[in-house]
Design a protein around this motif. Sequence first.
Motif, short mmCIF file in Angstrom:
data_model
loop_
_atom_site.label_atom_id
_atom_site.label_comp_id
_atom_site.label_asym_id
_atom_site.label_seq_id
_atom_site.Cartn_x
_atom_site.Cartn_y
_atom_site.Cartn_z
N THR A 171 0.84 -1.20 0.00
CA THR A 171 0.00 0.00 0.00
C THR A 171 0.88 1.24 0.00
O THR A 171 1.85 1.33 0.75
CB THR A 171 -0.92 0.02 1.23
OG1 THR A 171 -1.70 -1.17 1.23
CG2 THR A 171 -1.83 1.24 1.21
N LYS A 172 0.53 2.24 -0.80
CA LYS A 172 1.32 3.46 -0.89
C LYS A 172 1.40 4.15 0.47
O LYS A 172 0.40 4.28 1.17
CB LYS A 172 0.69 4.41 -1.92
CG LYS A 172 1.56 5.63 -2.22
CD LYS A 172 0.94 6.48 -3.31
CE LYS A 172 1.82 7.68 -3.64
NZ LYS A 172 1.24 8.52 -4.71
N SER A 173 2.59 4.56 0.83
CA SER A 173 2.87 5.26 2.10
C SER A 173 2.78 4.36 3.33
O SER A 173 2.86 4.85 4.46
CB SER A 173 1.95 6.48 2.29
OG SER A 173 2.12 7.40 1.24
#
Length: 370
Positions: free
Chosen positions: A283-285
């Motif tokens: 997942t991004k970040s």
Amino acid sequence: MYVLASDISPMNTRNALRLRTVRAYDIQERKPSPVLKPKEVVFHDQQGTFLHAHIPKEFVEKFRSTFTEGKVYGVKNFVVITNFYSFKTSPHKFMIKFNYQTVVKQLKDVIGRVVEIHAPQEKVINGKNARLIDFVIEDSDGIQLGCTVWDDHVNKVEVYYNSATEEPLLVLIQFCRARTCLKSGDIKICSSYDVTQLLFNQQTPEFMQFRESLCLEQTPMRSIVSQSSFNPGSSYTVSLKEDLQLRTLTVVYAKKEFGEFWVAARIVFIDCDGEWYYPSCRTKSCYKKLEPKKEFLYCKECDRTWGDGILRYRIKIRVVDIKGNAPFVMWDRECTELLGLSALDLKQKNSQGKDGVPAEIQALSYMPHS
């Protein structure tokens, strides 16, 4: 060289300690578990200064049966860190931490009859003048052992070189160390800095018992002019720039501010316990570590399951400056810059090296860096 426990500091990584074991114990699990726990050792030196040693769990097997309470050991290649335990076995400000390069040798005594003494020699070792003298000792069965002593110990042997000493010349070498000759592979005895003691023809039970064990036919003692078999090793020198106006580790700890700071420090140890990378959430970040869940990987933060994760690299280093020491954690790009590798190189090496640690990390793990 050997130093006292009161003289150790995080900046000094080259000296050794001569210590007597007071207590050696394992950290017990609160409940039955196959997981290894750290081992702790309490020492004291010749001045009675107590010093605590921490052996991380990944090195416990290496040192599990090494220490016997009451015995004297020489210890080198350790890391000096702040004594962080709440319950302290020692009032010392610092403690020592073992790593895979730590060397521990029990200091022993050797007795024999001197059968050869070679001429004293002077050499330049790492830019410093040094003196040495070789001699050979023999036991009651005729087995011979080469010996080399250095600097202040040379005078104690030199007085018997080309002298009219009445035979037999017996010597007791206390607190010596054994090393392997690179050319022949033979074992020889060497002095161990200031701690070694040479005693000749003493009227003690050890000398009397050895003298009685000698046979009538003995190898005559001789003086020899020859070169030493000693082969000096290389040294590594590091210098730090002193003209930079930077924040010190002590100030960082004292102010406890959040932010970005420049700190000029020396890396004295790469504290890599085998887990130098991990799969993170896709997942991004989200950079949380994924945990195994059946045949998949699970992120607790996102509550999501993945087939695989994104590899992240994490290396903990121990740094010191003039007054302080601290653990630093380096991630991804900083790890590759430290090792001089690309991310692709690291991925290709994730199964190489001792205990899953890349050879580059192993090579750097006890080499100081600016």
